[in-house]
Write a protein that holds these residues in place. Structure first.
Motif, PDB file in Angstrom:
ATOM      1  N   ARG A   1       0.821  -1.200   0.000  1.00  0.00           N
ATOM      2  CA  ARG A   1       0.000   0.000   0.000  1.00  0.00           C
ATOM      3  C   ARG A   1       0.863   1.260   0.000  1.00  0.00           C
TER       4      ARG A   1
ATOM      5  N   PHE B   1      -6.960   9.695  -0.591  1.00  0.00           N
ATOM      6  CA  PHE B   1      -7.901   8.596  -0.375  1.00  0.00           C
ATOM      7  C   PHE B   1      -9.299   9.113  -0.672  1.00  0.00           C
TER       8      PHE B   1
ATOM      9  N   SER C   1     -13.434   5.455   2.131  1.00  0.00           N
ATOM     10  CA  SER C   1     -12.624   4.342   1.625  1.00  0.00           C
ATOM     11  C   SER C   1     -11.531   3.913   2.582  1.00  0.00           C
ATOM     12  N   ASP C   2     -11.263   4.712   3.618  1.00  0.00           N
ATOM     13  CA  ASP C   2     -10.058   4.457   4.407  1.00  0.00           C
ATOM     14  C   ASP C   2     -10.198   5.086   5.790  1.00  0.00           C
TER      15      ASP C   2
ATOM     16  N   ASP D   1     -14.720   1.045   2.776  1.00  0.00           N
ATOM     17  CA  ASP D   1     -13.986   0.604   3.957  1.00  0.00           C
ATOM     18  C   ASP D   1     -14.898   0.440   5.165  1.00  0.00           C
TER      19      ASP D   1
ATOM     20  N   THR E   1     -14.337  -1.639  -6.533  1.00  0.00           N
ATOM     21  CA  THR E   1     -13.483  -1.310  -5.396  1.00  0.00           C
ATOM     22  C   THR E   1     -13.386   0.201  -5.210  1.00  0.00           C
ATOM     23  N   TRP E   2     -13.900   0.698  -4.083  1.00  0.00           N
ATOM     24  CA  TRP E   2     -13.876   2.131  -3.796  1.00  0.00           C
ATOM     25  C   TRP E   2     -12.598   2.454  -3.019  1.00  0.00           C
ATOM     26  N   GLN E   3     -11.479   2.382  -3.734  1.00  0.00           N
ATOM     27  CA  GLN E   3     -10.163   2.653  -3.162  1.00  0.00           C
ATOM     28  C   GLN E   3      -9.293   3.305  -4.228  1.00  0.00           C
TER      29      GLN E   3
ATOM     30  N   ASP F   1      -3.947   0.024  -4.091  1.00  0.00           N
ATOM     31  CA  ASP F   1      -4.015  -1.373  -3.658  1.00  0.00           C
ATOM     32  C   ASP F   1      -3.308  -1.542  -2.316  1.00  0.00           C
TER      33      ASP F   1
ATOM     34  N   ASP G   1      -5.281  -4.847   2.601  1.00  0.00           N
ATOM     35  CA  ASP G   1      -6.681  -4.794   3.017  1.00  0.00           C
ATOM     36  C   ASP G   1      -7.615  -5.302   1.928  1.00  0.00           C
ATOM     37  N   LEU G   2      -7.174  -5.220   0.680  1.00  0.00           N
ATOM     38  CA  LEU G   2      -8.033  -5.605  -0.432  1.00  0.00           C
ATOM     39  C   LEU G   2      -7.877  -7.065  -0.825  1.00  0.00           C
TER      40      LEU G   2
ATOM     41  N   PRO H   1      -8.108  -0.890  -7.998  1.00  0.00           N
ATOM     42  CA  PRO H   1      -8.268   0.449  -7.420  1.00  0.00           C
ATOM     43  C   PRO H   1      -8.181   1.536  -8.491  1.00  0.00           C
TER      44      PRO H   1
END
Length: 229
Positions: A17, A63, A67-68, A122, A182-184, A187, A190-191, A205
């Motif tokens: 990440r 971010f 998402s985080d 997240d 994927t709402w990020q 990468d 966590d994914l 992502p």
């Protein structure tokens, strides 16, 4: 003087990440619109980066809203009240260009019209005065309109329903194929769990796509105008 862009996110959880966050920062810096500094560490490291940055600065979240949770908490702990030449922008949320990028990612992952869609956010953090959960719901609604199918929201942590439960719900409702959007931005470990879920496809992502880079720079430009007013 062009304010320095300080990109902020929590990069302490895993090496993958952190590397992806630095790739995003490099992509933004390559546009040469503003000096860019990365603050992807602890609260103390973020504070040190801000204090050591000379001249005006704009803190830009690296971010997405909702998402985080760790990055949300990191940013919330930053106090700029003593800096007349500094401000913070909001995390990217229900921005049409970002949602359009989600659609592009879905097509690239193998999504087909009629497939069910789960937006994987997240969860786990919604500070007072924050609207992160509402932003995620707004993104799901915008995405649903674009793909012409219902979009369920699933969460990776704490909040319900989980991504796995949201996928299962769509299958019970008649969708034999379900894609996870994927709402990020980047990468990371966590994914990894998303790839183990019984989904037809999981999108990559969103960053560092040109759309994301341009939107982050647009945030910086708008904040620069506010500082100059």
């Amino acid at each position: 003087m062009v304010p320095t862009m300080v990109l902020v996110a929590d990069g302490t959880r895993d090496v993958q990440r952190r590397a992806a966050l630095h790739d995003l920062a490099e992509a933004v810096a390559e546009r040469r619109e503003a000096p860019v500094r990365a603050a992807f560490g602890t609260q103390e490291e973020l504070r040190a980066t801000v204090e050591s940055t000379e001249g005006p600065l704009v803190v830009v979240p690296a971010f997405l809203a909702g998402s985080d949770a760790a990055s949300t908490e990191l940013l919330a702990g930053l106090d700029l009240s003593g800096r007349f030449d500094a401000c913070t922008t909001a995390p990217l949320g229900a921005v049409p260009s970002i949602v359009a990028q989600l659609v592009t990612r879905l097509h690239a992952a193998g999504w087909q019209p009629g497939d069910g869609v789960v937006l994987a956010a997240d969860g786990g953090m919604d500070l007072p005065g924050n609207s992160e959960r509402r932003q995620v719901v707004d993104v799901a609604r915008m995405l649903s309109r674009r793909v012409q199918t219902p979009v369920q929201v699933g969460y990776l942590h704490t909040w319900a329903p989980s991504v796995a439960d949201a996928v299962a719900r769509l299958r019970r409702n008649g969708h034999s194929r379900v894609a996870v959007a994927t709402w990020q931005l980047v990468d990371g470990a966590d994914l990894d769990g998303l790839r183990e879920i019984d989904a037809t496809a999981v999108t990559a992502p969103l960053g560092p796509s040109p759309v994301v880079v341009e939107t982050l720079l647009a945030q910086h430009r708008a904040a620069t105008s506010r500082l100059a007013a």
